[in-house]
Design a protein around this motif. Structure first.
Motif, PDB file in Angstrom:
ATOM      1  N   GLU A   1      51.778 -83.927   8.514  1.00  0.00           N
ATOM      2  CA  GLU A   1      50.418 -84.028   8.009  1.00  0.00           C
ATOM      3  C   GLU A   1      49.887 -85.440   8.277  1.00  0.00           C
ATOM      4  O   GLU A   1      50.579 -86.426   8.023  1.00  0.00           O
ATOM      5  CB  GLU A   1      50.365 -83.743   6.498  1.00  0.00           C
TER       6      GLU A   1
ATOM      7  N   LYS B   1      51.622 -78.587  -0.637  1.00  0.00           N
ATOM      8  CA  LYS B   1      51.078 -77.804   0.472  1.00  0.00           C
ATOM      9  C   LYS B   1      52.193 -77.114   1.242  1.00  0.00           C
ATOM     10  O   LYS B   1      52.105 -75.933   1.583  1.00  0.00           O
ATOM     11  CB  LYS B   1      50.309 -78.732   1.416  1.00  0.00           C
ATOM     12  N   VAL B   2      53.244 -77.888   1.518  1.00  0.00           N
ATOM     13  CA  VAL B   2      54.386 -77.340   2.266  1.00  0.00           C
ATOM     14  C   VAL B   2      55.042 -76.213   1.471  1.00  0.00           C
ATOM     15  O   VAL B   2      55.365 -75.162   2.017  1.00  0.00           O
ATOM     16  CB  VAL B   2      55.409 -78.455   2.578  1.00  0.00           C
TER      17      VAL B   2
ATOM     18  N   GLU C   1      53.657 -74.344  -0.841  1.00  0.00           N
ATOM     19  CA  GLU C   1      52.750 -73.195  -0.887  1.00  0.00           C
ATOM     20  C   GLU C   1      52.804 -72.417   0.421  1.00  0.00           C
ATOM     21  O   GLU C   1      52.832 -71.184   0.428  1.00  0.00           O
ATOM     22  CB  GLU C   1      51.320 -73.681  -1.164  1.00  0.00           C
ATOM     23  N   ARG C   2      52.815 -73.152   1.541  1.00  0.00           N
ATOM     24  CA  ARG C   2      52.900 -72.483   2.852  1.00  0.00           C
ATOM     25  C   ARG C   2      54.221 -71.737   2.987  1.00  0.00           C
ATOM     26  O   ARG C   2      54.265 -70.611   3.486  1.00  0.00           O
ATOM     27  CB  ARG C   2      52.755 -73.507   3.970  1.00  0.00           C
ATOM     28  N   THR C   3      55.309 -72.393   2.526  1.00  0.00           N
ATOM     29  CA  THR C   3      56.623 -71.754   2.591  1.00  0.00           C
ATOM     30  C   THR C   3      56.637 -70.487   1.740  1.00  0.00           C
ATOM     31  O   THR C   3      57.184 -69.454   2.151  1.00  0.00           O
ATOM     32  CB  THR C   3      57.713 -72.721   2.093  1.00  0.00           C
TER      33      THR C   3
ATOM     34  N   LYS D   1      54.061 -68.600   0.951  1.00  0.00           N
ATOM     35  CA  LYS D   1      53.258 -67.562   1.614  1.00  0.00           C
ATOM     36  C   LYS D   1      54.019 -66.939   2.782  1.00  0.00           C
ATOM     37  O   LYS D   1      53.963 -65.730   2.988  1.00  0.00           O
ATOM     38  CB  LYS D   1      51.939 -68.167   2.106  1.00  0.00           C
ATOM     39  N   ILE D   2      54.724 -67.799   3.540  1.00  0.00           N
ATOM     40  CA  ILE D   2      55.508 -67.289   4.678  1.00  0.00           C
ATOM     41  C   ILE D   2      56.606 -66.352   4.183  1.00  0.00           C
ATOM     42  O   ILE D   2      56.827 -65.276   4.750  1.00  0.00           O
ATOM     43  CB  ILE D   2      56.112 -68.459   5.490  1.00  0.00           C
TER      44      ILE D   2
END
Length: 404
Positions: free
Chosen positions: A104, A159-160, A162-164, A166-167
């Motif tokens: 980022e 953020k990381v 949350e992305r993890t 979602k993935i």
């Protein structure tokens, strides 16, 4: 203190500073160390400012060097070089710095750099350094905002994560869809084709030469065709309903309704199946019992449990449907005197996973999805499914549902 006007000297001082800065940005510690003067000092920045000198400065720089986000790119907006003595100069810079932290970007604009450069051993070296970042609302420098950096780092971590999350969620959904697809293909390949083979076989015989059969034989064959068509329809409906539950495509619409009306309707739908096996179905449901349920889901649950009871009950069997109030719920029980369920299969059923399809007492077929569908619908309606059975002693399938 006057500005250095000698272009060569000015360039030499600036180049020496950027030898240090580029080595720092490029993660080359030995080069960084060679650019520091013997008595280098530096301000450590944190909650309080602390001045370090000599070896402590090197230790501080090494620690910061190991922890700093990388890589660093920069753009110089303003540069001045002042003479303090012949071998000591003050370098002042305003520059933008771009840092990459965990993929980022972090951008610091108008970063202030003050560096005292000392001429030692034939080379200009960094003797003292201080970096500051202006507040976003004012035009003066303040200590490097490490609290802001920590907050940004925390935001990036979130953020990381949350992305993890979602993935992982998408991965689970894809795996669920794949399992659904594999199960449906398996049912279609093995269970659904059987009734169609029977339908095609009997209808083919009748179509080829219907005159050679008497009325009783034709009636019997038509009955078998109807039975197999009904089995295929039931299988197909269960497959489609189960597929919808796995992909959250079924809307849940609970409403008050009379339980006896729903049960009587479910019994009518399996009357022909029960009649052929001469199975008696007794309903002991009171008219005034009201439940809160999704009508469509409750009909599917009752139809599946009742058809299973008929399927696994021998000729001249008996099935009893009863209901009673249990606190805020109505407990519906469907009991048969059929073949019962083995301990091995019971342990699989209790896990709430699809089971191997089992043929009924008259070789009726199934998909293994019906009970799973019942469990999911009952759970969605706020109830619990329970099974009591022993091999050779019949079964009792009961479930709770909110009372109106």
């Amino acid at each position: 203190m006057k500005a250095i006007t000698n272009k060569d000297k000015r360039k030499e001082i600036i180049d020496s500073y950027f030898d240090y800065f580029n080595a720092y940005a490029g993660r080359r510690w030995e080069e960084v160390n060679s650019c520091l003067s013997e008595g280098v000092t530096m301000f450590g920045t944190g909650v309080d400012e602390v001045a370090f000198a000599g070896s402590r400065t090197r230790s501080f720089l090494r620690r910061e060097f190991q922890q700093a986000p990388l890589p660093i790119t920069y753009k110089v907006h303003h540069c001045e070089v002042f003479e303090i003595t012949d071998d000591v100069a003050l370098l002042m810079l305003i520059m933008d710095m771009h840092l990459i932290c965990k993929d980022e970007p972090i951008v610091f604009t108008n970063n202030r750099t003050s560096a005292i450069m000392a001429f030692e051993g034939g080379k200009w070296k960094l003797s003292h350094g201080h970096w500051s970042q202006p507040d976003k609302d004012i035009d003066v420098g303040e200590s490097v905002p490490y609290r802001l950096l920590m907050e940004r780092s925390r935001q990036l971590e979130e953020k990381v994560l949350e992305r993890t999350r979602k993935i992982n969620q998408q991965k689970e959904e894809l795996e669920k869809i794949n399992r659904t697809k594999d199960k449906l293909l398996s049912v279609m390949a093995h269970d659904l084709k059987n009734p169609f083979n029977a339908i095609l076989g009997f209808s083919g015989i009748l179509a080829e030469d219907p005159d050679k059969f008497d009325c009783e034989k034709i009636k019997s064959m038509c009955g078998l065709i109807h039975q197999q068509a009904q089995s295929a329809h039931s299988l197909l409906e269960n497959m489609l309903q189960w597929a919808k539950t796995q992909t959250d495509q079924i809307a849940f619409r609970p409403e008050p309704m009379p339980l006896k009306e729903i049960i009587d309707d479910a019994v009518k739908q399996i009357t022909l199946m029960a009649h052929k096996k001469e199975t008696q179905i007794e309903s002991e449901i009171l008219k005034d019992l009201q439940v809160i349920a999704d009508r469509h889901m409750l009909q599917i649950v009752l139809r599946n449990i009742l058809s299973n009871a008929v399927k696994f009950t021998a000729l001249n069997g008996n099935i009893v449907i009863a209901a009673r109030e249990v606190g805020p719920f109505i407990r519906v029980a469907i009991e048969d005197n059929g073949v019962g369920i083995s301990d091995e299969k019971m342990s699989i059923l209790e896990q709430g996973v699809p089971v191997e399809a089992t043929k009924g007492t008259e070789n009726e077929i199934g998909s293994g999805l019906g009970l799973l569908l019942c469990r999911e619908f009952i759970d969605k309606m706020g109830g619990v499914l329970e099974i009591e059975s022993a091999e050779g002693e019949g079964s009792c399938f009961s479930f709770t549902i909110p009372a109106a």
